[in-house]
Design a protein around this motif. Structure first.
Motif, PDB file in Angstrom:
ATOM      1  N   SER A  85      -3.304  21.838  26.697  1.00  0.00           N
ATOM      2  CA  SER A  85      -2.586  20.884  25.835  1.00  0.00           C
ATOM      3  C   SER A  85      -2.100  21.750  24.625  1.00  0.00           C
ATOM      4  CB  SER A  85      -3.359  19.641  25.346  1.00  0.00           C
ATOM      5  OG  SER A  85      -4.332  20.134  24.832  1.00  0.00           O
ATOM      6  N   ALA A  86      -1.458  21.162  23.607  1.00  0.00           N
ATOM      7  CA  ALA A  86      -1.268  21.697  22.536  1.00  0.00           C
ATOM      8  C   ALA A  86      -2.327  22.304  21.644  1.00  0.00           C
ATOM      9  CB  ALA A  86      -0.262  20.887  21.604  1.00  0.00           C
ATOM     10  N   ASN A  87      -3.538  21.941  21.783  1.00  0.00           N
ATOM     11  CA  ASN A  87      -4.722  22.344  20.983  1.00  0.00           C
ATOM     12  C   ASN A  87      -5.754  22.804  21.846  1.00  0.00           C
ATOM     13  OD1 ASN A  87      -5.107  19.699  21.734  1.00  0.00           O
ATOM     14  ND2 ASN A  87      -6.336  19.427  19.830  1.00  0.00           N
ATOM     15  N   LYS A 122       1.303  17.120  24.376  1.00  0.00           N
ATOM     16  CA  LYS A 122       0.343  16.272  23.913  1.00  0.00           C
ATOM     17  C   LYS A 122      -0.767  17.109  23.558  1.00  0.00           C
ATOM     18  CE  LYS A 122       1.900  12.022  26.349  1.00  0.00           C
ATOM     19  NZ  LYS A 122       1.351  10.934  27.076  1.00  0.00           N
ATOM     20  N   LYS A 123      -1.649  16.478  22.687  1.00  0.00           N
ATOM     21  CA  LYS A 123      -2.842  17.086  21.925  1.00  0.00           C
ATOM     22  C   LYS A 123      -4.168  16.401  22.881  1.00  0.00           C
ATOM     23  CE  LYS A 123      -1.486  18.830  17.460  1.00  0.00           C
ATOM     24  NZ  LYS A 123      -1.534  18.838  15.878  1.00  0.00           N
ATOM     25  N   SER A 124      -5.110  17.163  22.792  1.00  0.00           N
ATOM     26  CA  SER A 124      -6.489  16.737  23.341  1.00  0.00           C
ATOM     27  C   SER A 124      -7.279  16.092  22.264  1.00  0.00           C
ATOM     28  CB  SER A 124      -7.075  17.799  23.974  1.00  0.00           C
ATOM     29  OG  SER A 124      -6.360  18.151  25.324  1.00  0.00           O
TER      30      SER A 124
END
Length: 333
Positions: A85-87, A122-124
């Protein structure tokens, strides 16, 4: 009268010509628009020629690229599924299971940090470690298993952890463990010592004990990291013990397994001792035919007792001395 009729015909011709021009212009506009749409579709078709792919962020990675590994000796790694994900980067390391309880054993790790990903990903979501939330996770991972949360405070090499234990189908022993690795709030910051690691373990085994299921929690190894040197969820290393090198603080070695009063390691048979080594030596009473008188003790012998005097008289057990010299025709007792 002819002139006005001619002008009327000319006007009618001009109006029809204008309408034709308008119709022709409209047709040209529509054709141009259709051509543009056709070119766009063709360009999209050319761009979509990369092949069929699964619209998901989950991929299978080799076992040597696992971010977390069970201890040596098992359970064995079957495959590794990775999601980005993004993070964060998350991996499910699926483990071998011998239990009949439905479900798959896994060792899950979620590493929050600077992931090199696209902006549109998307971010987790970050889930704090709370007892109620962890028990709900455990029930989802082990449906139908009556789990009881452990009341003990336990630690492994990465810090404290918690777990729930119960029995599944056919007497299987099942465990769900959780751990969060994160430096204290006083040590972490946005630019140094930041990052979080969350670990989950779902482990069922046939005929196992609670201590055996806890072995992977104590022995797992986190092998992954981020390239950023400021990413450090482990915090600062502890200081060296002040007693090292100081007089008056002896340090003793750990007892070895070969020392007495220690049980052998689990799974290893105890060494066999031959019956000859443990059979006591039988000392048989021997009645001499003619008891000999003890020779006189000289001053040079230092008053050592003889076999006869040490035995306490006739009829008692005679213990021979280490060296026996036959006298006359008699044999050593």
């Amino acid at each position: 009268m002819a002139l006005p009729r001619f002008e009327l015909l000319l006007a009618m011709f001009s109006s029809r010509r204008g309408r034709s021009l308008e119709v022709a212009g409209l047709l040209c506009t529509r054709r141009a628009a259709g051509l543009i749409v056709l070119l766009s579709v063709s360009a999209a078709g050319c761009a979509a020629r990369e092949g069929v792919r699964i619209p998901s962020a989950a991929t299978t990675v080799p076992a040597e690229n696992a971010l977390i590994l069970p201890p040596p000796g098992g359970p064995a790694v079957l495959n590794v599924i990775e999601r980005r994900s993004a993070n964060a980067v998350e991996q499910d390391v699926y483990l071998y299971t011998s239990a009949s309880t439905p479900g798959q054993n896994f060792l899950r790790v979620q590493m929050f940090g600077p992931v090199s990903a696209g902006i549109d990903q998307k971010k987790s979501a970050y889930l704090p470690v709370r007892a109620s939330d962890m028990m709900r996770e455990a029930q989802r991972a082990l449906p139908g298993v009556a789990l009881t949360q452990s009341p003990y405070f336990l630690q492994n090499n990465y810090g404290p952890f918690g777990y729930a234990f119960g029995h599944g189908r056919g007497g299987d022993a099942c465990l769900y463990g959780w751990q969060q690795i994160r430096p204290p709030a006083s040590q972490r910051g946005p630019l140094r010592d930041y990052g979080t690691i969350q670990v989950r373990l779902r482990h069922c085994a046939a005929g196992a004990t609670e201590s055996e299921l806890l072995a992977p929690v104590y022995g797992y190894t986190i092998s992954g990291t981020f390239a950023d040197p400021d990413w450090n969820p482990y915090g600062e290393p502890p200081p060296v013990d002040a007693g090292i090198g100081r007089p008056g603080n002896p340090i003793y070695r750990e007892p070895l397994l070969a020392e007495p009063n220690l049980r052998p390691a689990a799974g290893r048979p105890a060494p066999r001792v031959s019956a000859q080594a443990v059979r006591p030596t039988a000392v048989q009473a021997k009645q001499p035919a003619q008891p000999r008188e003890a020779p006189p003790v000289s001053a040079g012998q230092g008053g050592l007792p003889t076999p006869a005097t040490a035995a306490g008289g006739a009829g008692a057990v005679i213990v021979p001395m280490p060296t026996c010299v036959p006298q006359g025709g008699d044999a050593c007792p």
